[in-house]
Design a protein around this motif. Structure first.
Motif, short mmCIF file in Angstrom:
data_model
loop_
_atom_site.label_atom_id
_atom_site.label_comp_id
_atom_site.label_asym_id
_atom_site.label_seq_id
_atom_site.Cartn_x
_atom_site.Cartn_y
_atom_site.Cartn_z
N ILE A 19 0.83 -1.21 0.00
CA ILE A 19 0.00 0.00 0.00
C ILE A 19 0.86 1.25 0.00
O ILE A 19 0.65 2.17 -0.81
N ILE A 20 1.85 1.31 0.88
CA ILE A 20 2.71 2.49 0.97
C ILE A 20 3.51 2.67 -0.32
O ILE A 20 3.67 3.79 -0.82
N SER A 21 4.00 1.58 -0.89
CA SER A 21 4.78 1.67 -2.13
C SER A 21 3.93 2.18 -3.29
O SER A 21 4.38 3.01 -4.08
N ILE A 22 2.72 1.68 -3.40
CA ILE A 22 1.84 2.12 -4.48
C ILE A 22 1.50 3.60 -4.32
O ILE A 22 1.54 4.37 -5.30
N LEU A 23 1.19 4.03 -3.10
CA LEU A 23 0.90 5.45 -2.86
C LEU A 23 2.12 6.32 -3.18
O LEU A 23 1.98 7.40 -3.77
N SER A 24 3.30 5.85 -2.80
CA SER A 24 4.53 6.60 -3.10
C SER A 24 4.77 6.69 -4.60
O SER A 24 5.15 7.74 -5.11
N LEU A 25 4.55 5.59 -5.30
CA LEU A 25 4.73 5.59 -6.75
C LEU A 25 3.74 6.54 -7.42
O LEU A 25 4.12 7.29 -8.32
N ILE A 26 2.50 6.52 -6.99
CA ILE A 26 1.50 7.45 -7.55
C ILE A 26 1.92 8.89 -7.32
O ILE A 26 1.87 9.73 -8.22
N TYR A 27 2.38 9.19 -6.10
CA TYR A 27 2.83 10.55 -5.78
C TYR A 27 4.03 10.96 -6.64
O TYR A 27 4.07 12.07 -7.17
N LEU A 28 4.99 10.06 -6.81
CA LEU A 28 6.14 10.36 -7.65
C LEU A 28 5.73 10.58 -9.11
O LEU A 28 6.27 11.47 -9.78
N CYS A 47 12.70 4.59 -10.31
CA CYS A 47 13.48 3.36 -10.50
C CYS A 47 13.92 2.79 -9.16
O CYS A 47 13.87 1.57 -8.94
N TYR A 48 14.35 3.67 -8.27
CA TYR A 48 14.75 3.24 -6.92
C TYR A 48 13.59 2.52 -6.24
O TYR A 48 13.76 1.43 -5.68
N LEU A 49 12.41 3.13 -6.27
CA LEU A 49 11.26 2.55 -5.59
C LEU A 49 10.90 1.18 -6.17
O LEU A 49 10.61 0.24 -5.42
N ILE A 50 10.95 1.06 -7.47
CA ILE A 50 10.62 -0.22 -8.11
C ILE A 50 11.63 -1.29 -7.74
O ILE A 50 11.27 -2.41 -7.34
N ILE A 51 12.92 -0.96 -7.83
CA ILE A 51 13.95 -1.95 -7.52
C ILE A 51 13.99 -2.28 -6.03
O ILE A 51 14.17 -3.43 -5.64
N PHE A 52 13.77 -1.27 -5.19
CA PHE A 52 13.71 -1.53 -3.75
C PHE A 52 12.53 -2.45 -3.43
O PHE A 52 12.63 -3.32 -2.56
N SER A 53 11.42 -2.27 -4.13
CA SER A 53 10.25 -3.15 -3.92
C SER A 53 10.58 -4.59 -4.29
O SER A 53 10.11 -5.52 -3.64
N ILE A 54 11.39 -4.77 -5.32
CA ILE A 54 11.82 -6.12 -5.68
C ILE A 54 12.68 -6.71 -4.56
O ILE A 54 12.54 -7.88 -4.20
N ALA A 55 13.56 -5.88 -3.98
CA ALA A 55 14.39 -6.35 -2.86
C ALA A 55 13.52 -6.74 -1.67
O ALA A 55 13.75 -7.77 -1.03
N VAL A 56 12.51 -5.93 -1.39
CA VAL A 56 11.60 -6.25 -0.28
C VAL A 56 10.86 -7.55 -0.57
O VAL A 56 10.68 -8.39 0.32
N PHE A 57 10.44 -7.74 -1.82
CA PHE A 57 9.77 -8.98 -2.20
C PHE A 57 10.67 -10.19 -1.91
O PHE A 57 10.22 -11.17 -1.32
N PHE A 58 11.94 -10.11 -2.32
CA PHE A 58 12.87 -11.21 -2.06
C PHE A 58 13.07 -11.41 -0.56
O PHE A 58 13.14 -12.53 -0.06
N GLY A 59 13.16 -10.31 0.18
CA GLY A 59 13.34 -10.41 1.62
C GLY A 59 12.15 -11.05 2.30
O GLY A 59 12.30 -11.93 3.16
N LEU A 60 10.94 -10.64 1.93
CA LEU A 60 9.75 -11.22 2.53
C LEU A 60 9.56 -12.67 2.12
O LEU A 60 9.11 -13.50 2.91
N THR A 61 9.93 -12.99 0.87
CA THR A 61 9.87 -14.38 0.42
C THR A 61 10.84 -15.22 1.24
O THR A 61 10.52 -16.35 1.64
N THR A 62 12.00 -14.69 1.51
CA THR A 62 12.99 -15.40 2.31
C THR A 62 12.48 -15.64 3.73
O THR A 62 12.70 -16.71 4.30
#
Length: 106
Positions: A19-28, A47-62
Protein backbone atom coordinates in the motif's frame (compact mmCIF):
# COMPACT_ATOMS: atom_id res chain seq x y z
CA UNK A 1 8.38 -25.13 10.16
CA UNK A 2 8.85 -21.48 9.31
CA UNK A 3 10.70 -18.67 11.02
CA UNK A 4 8.92 -18.14 14.34
CA UNK A 5 6.50 -15.24 14.05
CA UNK A 6 2.78 -14.73 14.44
CA UNK A 7 0.71 -16.18 11.59
CA UNK A 8 -0.65 -12.81 10.42
CA UNK A 9 2.66 -10.94 10.53
CA UNK A 10 3.97 -11.70 7.04
CA UNK A 11 0.70 -10.93 5.17
CA UNK A 12 0.26 -7.70 7.17
CA UNK A 13 3.84 -6.67 6.49
CA UNK A 14 3.46 -7.46 2.79
CA UNK A 15 0.13 -5.66 2.49
CA UNK A 16 1.33 -2.60 4.38
CA UNK A 17 4.47 -2.31 2.29
CA UNK A 18 2.47 -2.75 -0.91
CA UNK A 19 0.00 0.00 0.00
CA UNK A 20 2.71 2.49 0.97
CA UNK A 21 4.78 1.67 -2.13
CA UNK A 22 1.84 2.12 -4.48
CA UNK A 23 0.90 5.45 -2.86
CA UNK A 24 4.53 6.60 -3.10
CA UNK A 25 4.73 5.59 -6.75
CA UNK A 26 1.50 7.45 -7.55
CA UNK A 27 2.83 10.55 -5.78
CA UNK A 28 6.14 10.36 -7.65
CA UNK A 29 4.31 10.00 -10.97
CA UNK A 30 2.17 13.05 -10.16
CA UNK A 31 5.33 15.04 -9.36
CA UNK A 32 6.97 13.70 -12.54
CA UNK A 33 4.05 14.96 -14.63
CA UNK A 34 3.80 18.32 -12.85
CA UNK A 35 7.48 19.35 -12.62
CA UNK A 36 9.14 18.87 -16.01
CA UNK A 37 12.59 20.26 -15.02
CA UNK A 38 12.88 17.60 -12.32
CA UNK A 39 11.91 14.60 -14.45
CA UNK A 40 15.41 13.10 -14.57
CA UNK A 41 15.73 13.07 -10.79
CA UNK A 42 12.20 11.84 -10.27
CA UNK A 43 12.80 9.06 -12.81
CA UNK A 44 15.78 7.88 -10.72
CA UNK A 45 13.58 7.87 -7.61
CA UNK A 46 10.86 5.92 -9.43
CA UNK A 47 13.48 3.36 -10.50
CA UNK A 48 14.75 3.24 -6.92
CA UNK A 49 11.26 2.55 -5.59
CA UNK A 50 10.62 -0.22 -8.11
CA UNK A 51 13.95 -1.95 -7.52
CA UNK A 52 13.71 -1.53 -3.75
CA UNK A 53 10.25 -3.15 -3.92
CA UNK A 54 11.82 -6.12 -5.68
CA UNK A 55 14.39 -6.35 -2.86
CA UNK A 56 11.60 -6.25 -0.28
CA UNK A 57 9.77 -8.98 -2.20
CA UNK A 58 12.87 -11.21 -2.06
CA UNK A 59 13.34 -10.41 1.62
CA UNK A 60 9.75 -11.22 2.53
CA UNK A 61 9.87 -14.38 0.42
CA UNK A 62 12.99 -15.40 2.31
CA UNK A 63 11.24 -14.84 5.64
CA UNK A 64 8.52 -17.23 4.48
CA UNK A 65 10.97 -20.12 3.81
CA UNK A 66 10.36 -23.43 5.51
CA UNK A 67 13.32 -23.71 7.88
CA UNK A 68 12.87 -27.42 8.50
CA UNK A 69 13.56 -28.45 4.90
CA UNK A 70 16.85 -29.65 3.45
CA UNK A 71 19.46 -26.93 2.91
CA UNK A 72 17.24 -24.43 4.74
CA UNK A 73 20.21 -22.45 6.04
CA UNK A 74 21.77 -22.20 2.58
CA UNK A 75 18.47 -21.17 0.99
CA UNK A 76 17.90 -18.53 3.65
CA UNK A 77 21.43 -17.17 3.24
CA UNK A 78 21.08 -17.05 -0.54
CA UNK A 79 17.73 -15.27 -0.27
CA UNK A 80 19.17 -12.68 2.08
CA UNK A 81 22.21 -12.26 -0.18
CA UNK A 82 20.00 -11.66 -3.22
CA UNK A 83 17.95 -9.20 -1.19
CA UNK A 84 21.11 -7.31 -0.21
CA UNK A 85 22.44 -7.10 -3.76
CA UNK A 86 19.12 -5.81 -5.12
CA UNK A 87 18.90 -3.33 -2.24
CA UNK A 88 22.42 -2.12 -3.12
CA UNK A 89 21.37 -1.54 -6.73
CA UNK A 90 18.28 0.37 -5.55
CA UNK A 91 20.48 2.64 -3.42
CA UNK A 92 22.54 3.50 -6.50
CA UNK A 93 19.34 4.72 -8.18
CA UNK A 94 18.46 6.67 -5.03
CA UNK A 95 21.85 8.38 -4.94
CA UNK A 96 21.66 9.15 -8.68
CA UNK A 97 18.33 10.87 -7.99
CA UNK A 98 19.84 12.93 -5.18
CA UNK A 99 22.81 13.89 -7.36
CA UNK A 100 20.55 14.94 -10.22
CA UNK A 101 18.74 17.37 -7.91
CA UNK A 102 22.05 18.75 -6.67
CA UNK A 103 23.12 19.37 -10.29
CA UNK A 104 19.81 21.11 -11.07
CA UNK A 105 20.29 23.54 -8.19
CA UNK A 106 23.86 24.54 -9.15
Amino acid sequence: MRIPMEEETLPLLTGGYLIISILSLIYLLILWKKYKPFRIGLTWFICYLIIFSIAVFFGLTTLGYDISGPMASENFSLGMGITGVIWFVSMIFFLKGVLSFIHINK
